[in-house]
Write an enzyme that holds these catalytic residues in place. Structure first.
Site, PDB file in Angstrom:
ATOM      1  N   CYS A  97      45.136  52.743  46.908  1.00 53.11           N
ATOM      2  CA  CYS A  97      43.981  51.843  47.004  1.00 53.11           C
ATOM      3  C   CYS A  97      43.869  50.893  45.815  1.00 53.11           C
ATOM      4  CB  CYS A  97      42.705  52.650  47.159  1.00 53.11           C
ATOM      5  SG  CYS A  97      42.722  53.596  48.687  1.00 53.11           S
ATOM      6  N   HIS A 391      37.350  48.182  53.426  1.00 54.77           N
ATOM      7  CA  HIS A 391      38.364  48.532  52.419  1.00 54.77           C
ATOM      8  C   HIS A 391      39.776  48.431  53.005  1.00 54.77           C
ATOM      9  CE1 HIS A 391      40.614  50.569  49.416  1.00 54.77           C
ATOM     10  NE2 HIS A 391      40.518  51.788  49.889  1.00 54.77           N
ATOM     11  N   CYS A 421      39.534  54.475  42.664  1.00 55.11           N
ATOM     12  CA  CYS A 421      40.201  55.775  42.800  1.00 55.11           C
ATOM     13  C   CYS A 421      41.322  55.588  43.826  1.00 55.11           C
ATOM     14  CB  CYS A 421      39.223  56.836  43.283  1.00 55.11           C
ATOM     15  SG  CYS A 421      38.410  56.380  44.820  1.00 55.11           S
TER      16      CYS A 421
HETATM   17  C1  LIG Z   1      34.762  57.842  58.642  1.00 58.76           C
HETATM   18  C2  LIG Z   1      35.624  57.345  59.810  1.00 58.76           C
HETATM   19  C3  LIG Z   1      36.429  58.508  60.390  1.00 58.76           C
HETATM   20  C4  LIG Z   1      34.668  56.786  60.862  1.00 58.76           C
HETATM   21  O1  LIG Z   1      35.398  56.139  61.864  1.00 58.76           O
HETATM   22  P1  LIG Z   1      34.758  55.742  63.260  1.00 58.76           P
HETATM   23  O2  LIG Z   1      34.299  56.962  63.961  1.00 58.76           O
HETATM   24  O3  LIG Z   1      35.727  54.835  63.939  1.00 58.76           O
HETATM   25  O4  LIG Z   1      33.479  54.928  62.802  1.00 58.76           O
HETATM   26  P2  LIG Z   1      32.546  54.001  63.658  1.00 58.76           P
HETATM   27  O5  LIG Z   1      32.519  52.653  63.052  1.00 58.76           O
HETATM   28  O6  LIG Z   1      32.882  54.104  65.136  1.00 58.76           O
HETATM   29  O7  LIG Z   1      31.139  54.630  63.407  1.00 58.76           O
HETATM   30  C5  LIG Z   1      30.724  55.850  64.025  1.00 58.76           C
HETATM   31  C6  LIG Z   1      29.251  55.723  64.350  1.00 58.76           C
HETATM   32  O8  LIG Z   1      28.540  55.524  63.140  1.00 58.76           O
HETATM   33  C7  LIG Z   1      27.695  54.385  63.274  1.00 58.76           C
HETATM   34  N1  LIG Z   1      27.562  53.711  61.977  1.00 58.76           N
HETATM   35  C8  LIG Z   1      28.560  53.431  61.086  1.00 58.76           C
HETATM   36  N2  LIG Z   1      28.032  52.766  60.036  1.00 58.76           N
HETATM   37  C9  LIG Z   1      26.711  52.649  60.275  1.00 58.76           C
HETATM   38  C10 LIG Z   1      25.654  52.027  59.556  1.00 58.76           C
HETATM   39  N3  LIG Z   1      25.839  51.431  58.381  1.00 58.76           N
HETATM   40  N4  LIG Z   1      24.395  52.078  60.099  1.00 58.76           N
HETATM   41  C11 LIG Z   1      24.194  52.686  61.287  1.00 58.76           C
HETATM   42  N5  LIG Z   1      25.148  53.269  62.020  1.00 58.76           N
HETATM   43  C12 LIG Z   1      26.418  53.247  61.510  1.00 58.76           C
HETATM   44  C13 LIG Z   1      28.434  53.520  64.275  1.00 58.76           C
HETATM   45  O9  LIG Z   1      27.556  52.618  64.916  1.00 58.76           O
HETATM   46  C14 LIG Z   1      28.973  54.519  65.239  1.00 58.76           C
HETATM   47  O10 LIG Z   1      27.940  54.867  66.138  1.00 58.76           O
HETATM   48  P3  LIG Z   1      28.271  55.104  67.694  1.00 58.76           P
HETATM   49  O11 LIG Z   1      29.193  56.293  67.739  1.00 58.76           O
HETATM   50  O12 LIG Z   1      26.916  55.349  68.273  1.00 58.76           O
HETATM   51  O13 LIG Z   1      28.932  53.853  68.152  1.00 58.76           O
HETATM   52  C15 LIG Z   1      36.628  56.240  59.356  1.00 58.76           C
HETATM   53  O14 LIG Z   1      35.913  55.075  58.981  1.00 58.76           O
HETATM   54  C16 LIG Z   1      37.448  56.716  58.181  1.00 58.76           C
HETATM   55  O15 LIG Z   1      38.422  57.431  58.362  1.00 58.76           O
HETATM   56  N6  LIG Z   1      37.074  56.309  56.953  1.00 58.76           N
HETATM   57  C17 LIG Z   1      37.705  56.799  55.749  1.00 58.76           C
HETATM   58  C18 LIG Z   1      38.869  55.964  55.393  1.00 58.76           C
HETATM   59  C19 LIG Z   1      39.562  56.545  54.219  1.00 58.76           C
HETATM   60  O16 LIG Z   1      39.917  57.692  54.149  1.00 58.76           O
HETATM   61  N7  LIG Z   1      39.763  55.712  53.256  1.00 58.76           N
HETATM   62  C20 LIG Z   1      40.451  56.093  52.086  1.00 58.76           C
HETATM   63  C21 LIG Z   1      39.559  55.846  51.003  1.00 58.76           C
HETATM   64  S1  LIG Z   1      40.445  55.933  49.513  1.00 58.76           S
END
Ligand SMILES: CC(C)(COP(=O)(O)OP(=O)(O)OC[C@H]1O[C@@H](n2cnc3c(N)ncnc32)[C@H](O)[C@@H]1OP(=O)(O)O)[C@@H](O)C(=O)NCCC(=O)NCCS
Length: 435
Positions: A97, A391, A421
């Site tokens: 990252c 990100h 990180c």
């Molecule tokens: C966390 C993660 C699994 C979620 O993925 P996802 O399920 O595709 O996420 P979505 O965007 O579909 O959101 C899921 C739900 O949360 C809701 N949501 C997300 N952000 C929201 C917000 N700010 N306010 C309100 N609702 C929110 C969405 O509307 C969705 O609702 P629904 O199921 O009713 O449609 C994915 O984003 C992920 O793997 N993130 C981590 C990435 C990572 O590891 N990065 C490395 C960092 S170093």
């Protein structure tokens, strides 16, 4: 402002300009673009907007984290797919990252050494175009098939394949040492450090509110380019599509945990989402900038990378890297007018803030007599962070440098600390300055 007394050996590296694409949720506006496409779009636009003749540039340092299929050298592709002269040398960097921070600090080093006068540094990511791998057994059988000479030999190879061998293997965001995903590792940090779900959701609401306010105030207009959306090119992606101005604590608290469904605290709302996008910077020697009559956005004053044991707190690298970067800058946390901490997960930010302020952490983990200190929330991630903005792994560092230097200029302030990180239990920290 205090007079600048550069602590870095060699020539000072100026950031002249920075630009990014909108950051969009994977599988949406940029689903038909690769990381290389996105990188080339931003590099071309950055060079064009700079007004500098392409011959001004002598090198490109670029990175991505999830590799593009069959293209291994995104750095050089940025030259070959842009108006830059073919003589511009290029290489690719990878630091998970922190990849485009690495590109920026490598460019600063090349400038300091006198090897480069004007470089492009940046990174791109397309999760939409992540390579899907064949299973190891299918790959072995395909090699055997290519060597089979007779129909009988071919049939024998094909008949030895099992249905399970045909299952594709998507790239995993899993730490090889621990077998845990980033989300699971952040979940562990939340538990170890007592980070509550409420605190995580509060930080996430702030990230969305501040990012939305920055967009509404026009702060991002000059640092985010517009992209015509393929395949029809009949509409434009002009803004990040993850920021939600209407995010509320109530909505976030209703979301279900993702990585530990029973006892967890991390949800889609308090994690950075999977994102497509690209970002790039122009890094130039101070002398060259002066000779060309350019006013830099700011300078890379110091930086540090640090590692810890991945079986410890995987995403705590910033708390290890920041003190070294600040020492190298000859400054303290209290000198920082702004702090931009990459938000992989709200739990990771809060864990790092806790470590920054902890005397026990300073003494036991860093061997330092005193902690770095607390960060004033009014100076932290003031225009939102990766939870709201998204990100794209390879692009986040360059996004942070541009965003922070432009905010320092708006506030007429001098110093900023950036931290990221990264997988492998790495931490990155950069100290930026303006004069
Ligand atoms: C966390 C993660 C699994 C979620 O993925 P996802 O399920 O595709 O996420 P979505 O965007 O579909 O959101 C899921 C739900 O949360 C809701 N949501 C997300 N952000 C929201 C917000 N700010 N306010 C309100 N609702 C929110 C969405 O509307 C969705 O609702 P629904 O199921 O009713 O449609 C994915 O984003 C992920 O793997 N993130 C981590 C990435 C990572 O590891 N990065 C490395 C960092 S170093």
């Amino acid at each position: 402002m205090a007079p600048i007394d550069s602590p870095r050996p060699g020539r000072r590296a100026a950031v002249i300009a920075g630009l990014r694409t909108p950051f969009v949720k994977a599988g949406t506006d940029f689903r038909d673009l690769s990381a290389i496409d996105l990188g080339a779009l931003v590099v071309n636009e950055l060079v064009a907007r700079s007004g500098l003749p392409p011959s001004t540039f002598d090198s490109v340092i670029f990175g991505q984290v999830v590799p593009s299929k069959l293209v291994t050298l995104i750095g050089r592709e940025m030259v070959l797919r842009s108006q830059l002269p073919r003589s511009v040398e290029a290489y690719t960097v990878a630091r998970a990252c922190a990849t485009s921070l690495q590109a920026a600090t490598s460019a600063a080093d090349q400038v300091a050494l006198g090897h480069s006068d004007c470089a492009i540094a940046g990174g791109a990511e397309s999760i939409s175009d992540a390579p899907i791998f064949a299973s190891r057994r299918l790959a072995q059988k395909l090699v055997e098939l290519s060597k089979a000479r007779t129909l009988a030999q071919r049939l024998s190879v094909i008949s030895s394949l099992k249905l399970a061998d045909l299952r594709p293997e998507p790239p995993a965001l899993v730490e090889p040492t621990t077998g845990l995903s980033m989300g699971q590792s952040a979940e562990q940090m939340a538990q170890k450090n007592g980070i509550t779900r409420l605190a995580q959701d509060q930080l996430s609401v702030l990230s969305h509110q501040r990012a939305a306010a920055a967009w509404a105030a026009g702060k991002f207009d000059a640092e985010v380019m517009h992209v015509a959306v393929p395949p029809r090119f009949d509409r434009t992606s002009a803004r990040d599509n993850i920021v939600r101005a209407d995010t509320t604590l109530e909505a976030l608290s209703a979301l279900r945990p993702v990585f530990d469904r029973k006892y967890g605290t991390i949800t889609a709302g308090n994690a950075s989402p999977l994102t497509d996008g690209a970002a790039a910077l122009i890094v130039m020697s101070e002398e060259k900038a002066r000779a060309l009559g350019l006013t830099p956005l700011g300078y890379i004053r110091a930086y540090a990378y640090a590692g810890l044991d991945p079986r410890d707190q995987l995403l705590q690298g910033p708390a290890y890297a920041a003190p070294i970067a600040l020492d190298r800058a000859g400054l303290t946390l209290q000198d920082m007018d702004l702090v931009d901490m990459h938000e992989a997960f709200a739990a990771q930010v809060l864990s790092n803030l806790q470590a920054f302020a902890s005397r026990t952490f300073a003494e036991k983990q860093l061997g330092r007599p005193a902690p770095l200190g607390e960060i004033d929330p009014a100076r932290l991630n003031v225009n939102g962070g990766s939870i709201a903005l998204g990100h794209p792994f390879g692009a986040t560092g360059a996004r942070m440098i541009t965003q922070t230097l432009r905010e320092l200029r708006r506030r007429q302030k001098q110093f900023a600390l950036l931290t990221i990180c990264a997988a492998g239990a790495l931490g990155a920290a950069v100290v930026l300055e303006r004069e």
